[in-house]
Write a protein that holds these residues in place. Sequence first.
Motif, PDB file in Angstrom:
ATOM      1  N   LEU A   1       0.824  -1.206   0.000  1.00 44.46           N
ATOM      2  CA  LEU A   1       0.000   0.000   0.000  1.00 44.46           C
ATOM      3  C   LEU A   1       0.859   1.258   0.000  1.00 44.46           C
ATOM      4  CD1 LEU A   1      -2.245  -2.065   0.572  1.00 44.46           C
ATOM      5  CD2 LEU A   1      -3.139  -0.517   2.301  1.00 44.46           C
ATOM      6  N   ALA A   2       1.956   1.228   0.760  1.00 43.65           N
ATOM      7  CA  ALA A   2       2.851   2.381   0.787  1.00 43.65           C
ATOM      8  C   ALA A   2       3.525   2.579  -0.568  1.00 43.65           C
ATOM      9  CB  ALA A   2       3.893   2.201   1.887  1.00 43.65           C
ATOM     10  N   GLN A   3       3.894   1.479  -1.217  1.00 48.82           N
ATOM     11  CA  GLN A   3       4.534   1.558  -2.528  1.00 48.82           C
ATOM     12  C   GLN A   3       3.581   2.144  -3.565  1.00 48.82           C
ATOM     13  OE1 GLN A   3       7.803   1.224  -2.107  1.00 48.82           O
ATOM     14  NE2 GLN A   3       8.239  -0.620  -3.279  1.00 48.82           N
ATOM     15  N   LEU A   4       2.325   1.760  -3.492  1.00 50.01           N
ATOM     16  CA  LEU A   4       1.353   2.256  -4.467  1.00 50.01           C
ATOM     17  C   LEU A   4       1.180   3.763  -4.379  1.00 50.01           C
ATOM     18  CD1 LEU A   4      -1.348  -0.542  -4.088  1.00 50.01           C
ATOM     19  CD2 LEU A   4       0.018  -0.094  -6.139  1.00 50.01           C
ATOM     20  N   ASP A   5       1.391   4.324  -3.194  1.00 48.73           N
ATOM     21  CA  ASP A   5       1.244   5.767  -3.016  1.00 48.73           C
ATOM     22  C   ASP A   5       2.439   6.544  -3.540  1.00 48.73           C
ATOM     23  OD1 ASP A   5      -1.246   5.605  -1.858  1.00 48.73           O
ATOM     24  OD2 ASP A   5      -0.469   5.481   0.191  1.00 48.73           O
ATOM     25  N   SER A   6       3.553   5.854  -3.779  1.00 43.88           N
ATOM     26  CA  SER A   6       4.791   6.573  -4.093  1.00 43.88           C
ATOM     27  C   SER A   6       5.380   6.241  -5.457  1.00 43.88           C
ATOM     28  CB  SER A   6       5.839   6.274  -3.010  1.00 43.88           C
ATOM     29  OG  SER A   6       6.148   4.878  -2.978  1.00 43.88           O
ATOM     30  N   GLU A   7       4.720   5.398  -6.253  1.00 44.25           N
ATOM     31  CA  GLU A   7       5.290   5.030  -7.549  1.00 44.25           C
ATOM     32  C   GLU A   7       4.192   4.777  -8.564  1.00 44.25           C
ATOM     33  OE1 GLU A   7       7.500   1.446  -6.678  1.00 44.25           O
ATOM     34  OE2 GLU A   7       5.775   0.172  -7.119  1.00 44.25           O
ATOM     35  N   ALA A   8       4.580   4.782  -9.828  1.00 45.74           N
ATOM     36  CA  ALA A   8       3.650   4.452 -10.902  1.00 45.74           C
ATOM     37  C   ALA A   8       3.281   2.978 -10.822  1.00 45.74           C
ATOM     38  CB  ALA A   8       4.268   4.764 -12.253  1.00 45.74           C
ATOM     39  N   LEU A   9       2.140   2.638 -11.374  1.00 41.07           N
ATOM     40  CA  LEU A   9       1.658   1.268 -11.323  1.00 41.07           C
ATOM     41  C   LEU A   9       2.625   0.336 -12.058  1.00 41.07           C
ATOM     42  CD1 LEU A   9      -1.010   0.349 -10.000  1.00 41.07           C
ATOM     43  CD2 LEU A   9      -1.974   0.138 -12.285  1.00 41.07           C
ATOM     44  N   ARG A  10       2.980  -0.772 -11.414  1.00 46.68           N
ATOM     45  CA  ARG A  10       3.844  -1.775 -12.030  1.00 46.68           C
ATOM     46  C   ARG A  10       3.035  -2.590 -13.054  1.00 46.68           C
ATOM     47  NH1 ARG A  10       8.839  -2.998  -9.427  1.00 46.68           N
ATOM     48  NH2 ARG A  10       9.427  -1.115  -8.264  1.00 46.68           N
ATOM     49  N   PRO A  11       3.721  -3.262 -13.989  1.00 44.69           N
ATOM     50  CA  PRO A  11       3.000  -4.059 -14.989  1.00 44.69           C
ATOM     51  C   PRO A  11       2.187  -5.196 -14.387  1.00 44.69           C
ATOM     52  CG  PRO A  11       5.255  -3.646 -15.712  1.00 44.69           C
ATOM     53  CD  PRO A  11       5.169  -3.187 -14.287  1.00 44.69           C
ATOM     54  N   VAL A  12       2.643  -5.759 -13.247  1.00 44.87           N
ATOM     55  CA  VAL A  12       1.962  -6.931 -12.693  1.00 44.87           C
ATOM     56  C   VAL A  12       2.098  -6.953 -11.182  1.00 44.87           C
ATOM     57  CG1 VAL A  12       4.011  -8.364 -13.088  1.00 44.87           C
ATOM     58  CG2 VAL A  12       1.785  -9.460 -12.786  1.00 44.87           C
ATOM     59  N   TYR A  13       1.038  -7.438 -10.532  1.00 40.71           N
ATOM     60  CA  TYR A  13       1.035  -7.622  -9.084  1.00 40.71           C
ATOM     61  C   TYR A  13       0.498  -9.018  -8.782  1.00 40.71           C
ATOM     62  CZ  TYR A  13       1.603  -2.569  -8.723  1.00 40.71           C
ATOM     63  OH  TYR A  13       2.076  -1.288  -8.840  1.00 40.71           O
TER      64      TYR A  13
END
Length: 348
Positions: free
Chosen positions: A9-21
């Motif tokens: 959740l913290a990563q999602l607030d600070s970076e562009a969406l990755r190709p896959v999760y």
Amino acid sequence: MELTPERLLAQLDSEALRPVYLIAGPEPLRVLEAADAVRAAARKQGIDEREVYEAEGNQREPDWNALSGAFRAPSLFASRRLIELRLPSGKPGKEGAEVISDFCADPPHDVNLLITAGEWSKQHGGKWSEAVGRVGHIAVAWAIKPHELPEWIERRLRARGLRADRDAVQSLAERVEGNLLAAAQEVDKLALLSDGETIDLERMQTLVADAARFDVFRVLDAAMNGQGGQVSRMLAGLRAEGEAVPALLGMVVMELQRTAALARVNARGGNINAEFKAQRIWDSKQPMYRRALQRHDARRWEALLAQAGRVDRMAKGRESGDAWVALERLLLAVAEPRALRLLAVSGA
């Protein structure tokens, strides 16, 4: 990269969406909330189109050919899409692993992939999950251990703008006994009832009692502990508060399934302690189940589970009868063997 759901959740607030999760694990609430966060991040970044692929009907796996085609097909309605792949078992098989690995090797610029799984262990991983980790994020929602629960509750309280002292947090942790969904619901109720002051032990107990004095978890505990009078009183309270039988029945069925499984192990002389562990039943709850197992044998637990099906049909109008009365009689029978005469239970 493997993360905890909270770290994701913290990563999602600070970076562009990755190709896959890839979000997987045995704790459904943490999986659900992490997946919801990915969906929210996708919407925030302008991704409004979503496609879902999962096994349907008698199929054991999704349609891999259709999924592979979707990765390369242009969208008719949006410039970017979020494609969700749901794998309850956490195992895509050989064909699915190839489809996922191919996607990760050359992610389309207009597609983001979200994979969710309800099961996960070291044996579930492989080249396909390693491929996910190279271009995206893997978040594993392991079950919260007993000593970790107070900290988890405290973080959730802070996220809702609440403060509570250590004794109050510990009291809430003991009440929910490892059930994260119940803990989350209690925190949400506290957010509505709190006056903004730090919650101490006395206040916590008062608020929790006021918010959920007749909740389904307590009804089930009363039934399993053989407290028939409590069962009737609490069900009457739930009915008066406008609850619906179907909203309660899911937890009732889950509890009966769990106890029936324990009874089967007990009947064949198996390792009941290992089954407690497999069912993720905390030490503090085990005496309650042991008492319940002394009241009914395995065949009778199966019969009680079948009775829950009748209650469900009544609640949905598929069988005549009052669903509330039937539910009360079922839980009274769980609590007191003499109440079995109220039911048409074979072998009772």
